[in-house]
Design a protein around this motif. Structure first.
Motif, PDB file in Angstrom:
ATOM      1  N   TYR A  39      -0.465  25.971  -8.771  1.00 55.99           N
ATOM      2  CA  TYR A  39      -0.196  24.879  -7.828  1.00 55.99           C
ATOM      3  C   TYR A  39      -1.455  24.631  -6.999  1.00 55.99           C
ATOM      4  N   ILE A  40      -1.907  23.383  -6.993  1.00 54.07           N
ATOM      5  CA  ILE A  40      -3.120  23.042  -6.241  1.00 54.07           C
ATOM      6  C   ILE A  40      -2.840  21.898  -5.273  1.00 54.07           C
ATOM      7  N   CYS A  41      -3.413  22.006  -4.094  1.00 57.07           N
ATOM      8  CA  CYS A  41      -3.222  20.939  -3.117  1.00 57.07           C
ATOM      9  C   CYS A  41      -4.526  20.504  -2.453  1.00 57.07           C
ATOM     10  N   LYS A  42      -5.648  20.985  -2.977  1.00 52.00           N
ATOM     11  CA  LYS A  42      -6.941  20.566  -2.453  1.00 52.00           C
ATOM     12  C   LYS A  42      -7.377  19.298  -3.182  1.00 52.00           C
ATOM     13  N   THR A  43      -7.422  18.197  -2.436  1.00 47.59           N
ATOM     14  CA  THR A  43      -7.819  16.919  -3.016  1.00 47.59           C
ATOM     15  C   THR A  43      -9.331  16.876  -3.196  1.00 47.59           C
ATOM     16  N   HIS A  44      -9.751  16.535  -4.394  1.00 49.11           N
ATOM     17  CA  HIS A  44     -11.178  16.390  -4.697  1.00 49.11           C
ATOM     18  C   HIS A  44     -11.652  14.994  -4.288  1.00 49.11           C
ATOM     19  N   GLN A  45     -10.892  13.973  -4.704  1.00 54.70           N
ATOM     20  CA  GLN A  45     -11.187  12.598  -4.315  1.00 54.70           C
ATOM     21  C   GLN A  45      -9.964  11.722  -4.526  1.00 54.70           C
TER      22      GLN A  45
ATOM     23  N   LYS B 244       0.862  -1.180   0.000  1.00 50.31           N
ATOM     24  CA  LYS B 244       0.000   0.000   0.000  1.00 50.31           C
ATOM     25  C   LYS B 244       0.900   1.232   0.000  1.00 50.31           C
ATOM     26  N   LEU B 245       0.752   2.056  -1.037  1.00 57.05           N
ATOM     27  CA  LEU B 245       1.624   3.218  -1.195  1.00 57.05           C
ATOM     28  C   LEU B 245       0.976   4.481  -0.659  1.00 57.05           C
ATOM     29  N   GLN B 246       1.843   5.402  -0.284  1.00 58.44           N
ATOM     30  CA  GLN B 246       1.415   6.743   0.104  1.00 58.44           C
ATOM     31  C   GLN B 246       2.212   7.719  -0.749  1.00 58.44           C
ATOM     32  N   LEU B 247       1.538   8.688  -1.328  1.00 60.17           N
ATOM     33  CA  LEU B 247       2.208   9.710  -2.134  1.00 60.17           C
ATOM     34  C   LEU B 247       2.582  10.861  -1.201  1.00 60.17           C
ATOM     35  N   ILE B 248       3.849  11.280  -1.231  1.00 59.06           N
ATOM     36  CA  ILE B 248       4.322  12.234  -0.224  1.00 59.06           C
ATOM     37  C   ILE B 248       4.303  13.691  -0.678  1.00 59.06           C
ATOM     38  N   ASN B 249       4.011  13.947  -1.940  1.00 61.26           N
ATOM     39  CA  ASN B 249       3.903  15.338  -2.363  1.00 61.26           C
ATOM     40  C   ASN B 249       2.522  15.860  -1.979  1.00 61.26           C
ATOM     41  N   ASP B 250       2.448  17.159  -1.659  1.00 60.59           N
ATOM     42  CA  ASP B 250       1.183  17.741  -1.205  1.00 60.59           C
ATOM     43  C   ASP B 250       0.213  18.051  -2.332  1.00 60.59           C
ATOM     44  N   GLY B 251       0.733  18.393  -3.500  1.00 63.33           N
ATOM     45  CA  GLY B 251      -0.145  18.802  -4.582  1.00 63.33           C
ATOM     46  C   GLY B 251       0.532  18.676  -5.933  1.00 63.33           C
TER      47      GLY B 251
END
Length: 149
Positions: free
Chosen positions: A45-51, A29-36
């Motif tokens: 530059y966007i960091c608001k996750t939609h889904q 199970k991976l986790q992505l470490i960049n914010d946006g």
């Protein structure tokens, strides 16, 4: 989790969050470490996750076990241009269920063995193996080299 798995995978902006295994497969199970991301439409530059929709992606086998990556496919919301782009990953093309590295591996194996042999070894259908081979071959024709990792 364990930096050794992160190092072995060698995928940019990725850490292994956890793992599970069955009789013949390991799931990381991976986790992505960049914010946006930078919006592909307006470059904001966007960091608001939609889904976020996790997908299971085939990776190179290890010690006779199949390896799958559970990848969180994040879609961001850009308030500037009001779009919801999916995060691009350099090692996984859009709508793809195998990493670029795994597709390269399949391509090279088909050059050495028959499609049927590779199909049996990788526990995939012959059609899937042929599709991967042709997709990589086309990409090599266009770029003259390897897929992005």
């Amino acid at each position: 989790m364990d930096f050794h798995l992160d190092t072995l995978l060698n995928l940019p902006n990725v850490v292994v969050d956890s793992y599970s295994n069955t009789l013949d497969a390991v799931i990381l199970k991976l986790q992505l470490i960049n914010d946006g991301i930078n919006c592909p439409n307006c470059n904001e530059y966007i960091c608001k996750t939609h889904q976020t929709r996790p997908i299971l992606v085939r990776y190179l086998s290890v010690f006779g076990q199949l390896v799958y990556l559970k990848v969180p496919r994040r879609q961001f919301y850009c308030p500037n241009c009001q779009t919801s782009p999916t995060e691009p990953l350099s090692w996984l093309n859009k709508k793809q269920r195998q990493t670029n590295r795994y597709q390269e591996y399949i391509y090279e194996k088909v050059r050495e063995l028959t499609v049927k042999q590779v199909s049996e070894n990788e526990r995939m259908s012959e059609d899937a193996i042929q599709d991967i081979f042709h997709k990589v071959a086309q990409s090599k024709k266009k770029t003259g080299g390897y897929l992005n990792d």
